[in-house]
Design a protein around this motif. Structure first.
Motif, PDB file in Angstrom:
ATOM      1  N   HIS A  23       0.816  -1.216   0.000  1.00 10.71           N
ATOM      2  CA  HIS A  23       0.000   0.000   0.000  1.00 10.71           C
ATOM      3  C   HIS A  23       0.857   1.277   0.000  1.00 10.71           C
ATOM      4  CE1 HIS A  23       0.713   0.450   4.305  1.00 10.71           C
ATOM      5  NE2 HIS A  23       0.096  -0.687   4.576  1.00 10.71           N
ATOM      6  N   SER A  24       2.132   1.141  -0.406  1.00  9.14           N
ATOM      7  CA  SER A  24       2.987   2.320  -0.610  1.00  9.14           C
ATOM      8  C   SER A  24       3.071   2.558  -2.117  1.00  9.14           C
ATOM      9  CB  SER A  24       4.385   2.090  -0.021  1.00  9.14           C
ATOM     10  OG  SER A  24       4.320   1.956   1.381  1.00  9.14           O
ATOM     11  N   ASP A  25       2.065   3.216  -2.637  1.00  7.97           N
ATOM     12  CA  ASP A  25       1.901   3.318  -4.087  1.00  7.97           C
ATOM     13  C   ASP A  25       2.751   4.451  -4.667  1.00  7.97           C
ATOM     14  OD1 ASP A  25       1.058   2.767  -6.577  1.00  7.97           O
ATOM     15  OD2 ASP A  25      -1.005   3.454  -6.335  1.00  7.97           O
ATOM     16  N   LEU A 119      -2.853   5.615   7.142  1.00 11.44           N
ATOM     17  CA  LEU A 119      -3.196   6.519   6.046  1.00 11.44           C
ATOM     18  C   LEU A 119      -3.118   5.813   4.696  1.00 11.44           C
ATOM     19  CD1 LEU A 119      -3.595   9.492   4.918  1.00 11.44           C
ATOM     20  CD2 LEU A 119      -1.084   9.544   4.772  1.00 11.44           C
ATOM     21  N   GLN A 120      -2.000   5.122   4.446  1.00 14.94           N
ATOM     22  CA  GLN A 120      -1.816   4.486   3.146  1.00 14.94           C
ATOM     23  C   GLN A 120      -2.791   3.340   2.944  1.00 14.94           C
ATOM     24  OE1 GLN A 120       2.428   3.685   3.187  1.00 14.94           O
ATOM     25  NE2 GLN A 120       2.854   5.631   2.174  1.00 14.94           N
ATOM     26  N   ASN A 121      -3.097   2.617   4.010  1.00 16.70           N
ATOM     27  CA  ASN A 121      -4.098   1.564   3.925  1.00 16.70           C
ATOM     28  C   ASN A 121      -5.453   2.155   3.543  1.00 16.70           C
ATOM     29  OD1 ASN A 121      -6.154  -0.445   4.934  1.00 16.70           O
ATOM     30  ND2 ASN A 121      -4.289  -1.566   5.426  1.00 16.70           N
ATOM     31  N   LEU A 125      -5.683   1.177  -0.372  1.00 18.56           N
ATOM     32  CA  LEU A 125      -6.376  -0.113  -0.371  1.00 18.56           C
ATOM     33  C   LEU A 125      -7.886   0.039  -0.230  1.00 18.56           C
ATOM     34  CD1 LEU A 125      -4.007  -2.382   1.764  1.00 18.56           C
ATOM     35  CD2 LEU A 125      -4.009  -1.975  -0.710  1.00 18.56           C
ATOM     36  N   ARG A 126      -8.327   0.986   0.593  1.00 22.82           N
ATOM     37  CA  ARG A 126      -9.764   1.148   0.833  1.00 22.82           C
ATOM     38  C   ARG A 126     -10.376   2.308   0.040  1.00 22.82           C
ATOM     39  NH1 ARG A 126     -10.707  -2.057   5.332  1.00 22.82           N
ATOM     40  NH2 ARG A 126      -8.837  -2.551   6.543  1.00 22.82           N
ATOM     41  N   HIS A 127      -9.500   3.083  -0.616  1.00 19.07           N
ATOM     42  CA  HIS A 127      -9.940   4.214  -1.439  1.00 19.07           C
ATOM     43  C   HIS A 127     -10.830   5.172  -0.635  1.00 19.07           C
ATOM     44  CE1 HIS A 127      -8.235   1.925  -4.699  1.00 19.07           C
ATOM     45  NE2 HIS A 127      -9.028   0.911  -4.416  1.00 19.07           N
ATOM     46  N   GLY A 128     -10.415   5.398   0.615  1.00 20.50           N
ATOM     47  CA  GLY A 128     -11.147   6.302   1.495  1.00 20.50           C
ATOM     48  C   GLY A 128     -10.697   7.743   1.318  1.00 20.50           C
ATOM     49  N   SER A 145       6.844   9.853   2.019  1.00 19.57           N
ATOM     50  CA  SER A 145       5.918   8.844   1.497  1.00 19.57           C
ATOM     51  C   SER A 145       4.487   9.194   1.885  1.00 19.57           C
ATOM     52  CB  SER A 145       6.294   7.455   2.043  1.00 19.57           C
ATOM     53  OG  SER A 145       5.391   6.467   1.615  1.00 19.57           O
ATOM     54  N   ALA A 146       4.296   9.623   3.143  1.00 18.91           N
ATOM     55  CA  ALA A 146       2.964  10.054   3.594  1.00 18.91           C
ATOM     56  C   ALA A 146       2.491  11.273   2.802  1.00 18.91           C
ATOM     57  CB  ALA A 146       2.991  10.364   5.087  1.00 18.91           C
ATOM     58  N   ALA A 147       3.420  12.211   2.524  1.00 19.11           N
ATOM     59  CA  ALA A 147       3.058  13.404   1.763  1.00 19.11           C
ATOM     60  C   ALA A 147       2.596  13.046   0.352  1.00 19.11           C
ATOM     61  CB  ALA A 147       4.246  14.360   1.703  1.00 19.11           C
TER      62      ALA A 147
END
Length: 295
Positions: A23-25, A119-121, A125-128, A145-147
């Motif tokens: 989930h680190s796209d 956050l990345q999940n 992954l959940r497209h939230g 990465s978070a940014a």
């Protein structure tokens, strides 16, 4: 590469194997171990595919809950509980970021506070959805990465705050990162209060040198870095823990002090990049086969 005569079983508590990279796209994976520049999900899929091709069995939604012997482990799955008796056990449980309660940040308890993994999940992954203005605690590789994830979700990072005197990441990332995201990096600062209920409205930032405080409006707060090994299984086994890393103490063959139990990756050195952890996995293969062959 070394091979064992029997079965190699991988137990993964997540529903999809591949760890954090799945989930680190964003690119940057596979450089050291594969000589390629890949995004996280593609890197995770390739590692899983290589494991299958090598003959390993990967069982997902399988959580190891305890030990039933020196190399026997108890596993909980949706289909029921299992007892796995192994000739050798490799602990590769990784590390996690400390959540807000463990960081002892005062203030309200609103919605909108995440770790990078959460956050990345949520986004990949959940497209939230997240908010529109974010503050990131930390200025290391995982912070950028978070940014990137926030940017993909349509959320602007208005501030990065770090207690260190300079960003704790490669200049290659931190310099262009400030330009790309239009983000101010405030060094020698900390979040001294979280404001908002039930939703996050702002954070209070304190200058560690002067004590001056200011309020920064935001609706998203991401807590990055501040890693701790997922060492619960090692502790349950009574394995010696390194007081510096808080991960298992190992020798150069990645052996713990419990015979036939090995440890690799970010469980040992929280936190390094995924390809360095993968190199640990390759390195431990020969000591494992030596042990299984009676060495």
């Amino acid at each position: 590469s070394p091979r064992v005569g029997g079965e190699v079983l991988v137990l993964d508590r997540e529903s999809t194997a591949g760890g954090i990279p799945r989930h680190s796209d964003h690119p940057g994976y596979g450089v050291r171990d594969m000589g390629r520049f890949m995004d996280g999900p593609a890197y995770a899929r390739k590692l899983v595919r290589q494991a299958h091709e090598a003959g390993a069995t990967i069982r997902t939604n399988a959580t190891v809950t305890g030990w039933a012997g020196e190399r026997a482990i108890e596993v909980t799955t949706p289909q029921g509980r299992l007892l796995v008796e192994a000739g050798a056990v490799v602990l590769a449980t990784g590390a996690r970021e400390r959540p807000r309660p463990a960081r002892l940040i005062p203030g309200d308890r609103p919605r909108g506070v995440y770790t990078t993994g959460h956050l990345q999940n949520l986004v990949h992954l959940r497209h939230g959805r997240v908010g529109e203005r974010a503050v990131i605690v930390g200025a290391e590789l995982v912070s950028w990465s978070a940014a990137l994830t926030l940017r993909e979700a349509g959320c602007r990072t208005v501030l990065m705050t770090t207690e260190y005197p300079r960003p704790d990441s490669y200049a290659l990332f931190s310099g262009p990162g400030k330009v790309l995201f239009g983000t101010r990096v405030a060094t020698r600062t900390r979040v001294s209060r979280i404001i908002g209920r039930p939703d996050l409205r702002a954070v209070e930032i304190e200058d560690l040198d002067t004590g001056h405080r200011q309020v920064v409006e935001c609706d998203t707060l991401v807590l990055t870095g501040d890693w701790i090994p997922d060492h619960e299984l090692a502790r349950l086994a009574g394995i010696a823990i390194d007081p510096g890393t808080r991960g298992p103490l190992v020798d150069s063959a990645l052996r713990t002090d419990r015979p036939g139990v090995f440890a690799v990756g970010n469980l040992l050195h929280p936190v390094d990049t995924a390809d360095v952890a993968a190199i640990d996995g390759a390195h431990v293969a020969r000591p494992v086969t030596t042990w299984l062959d009676g060495g």
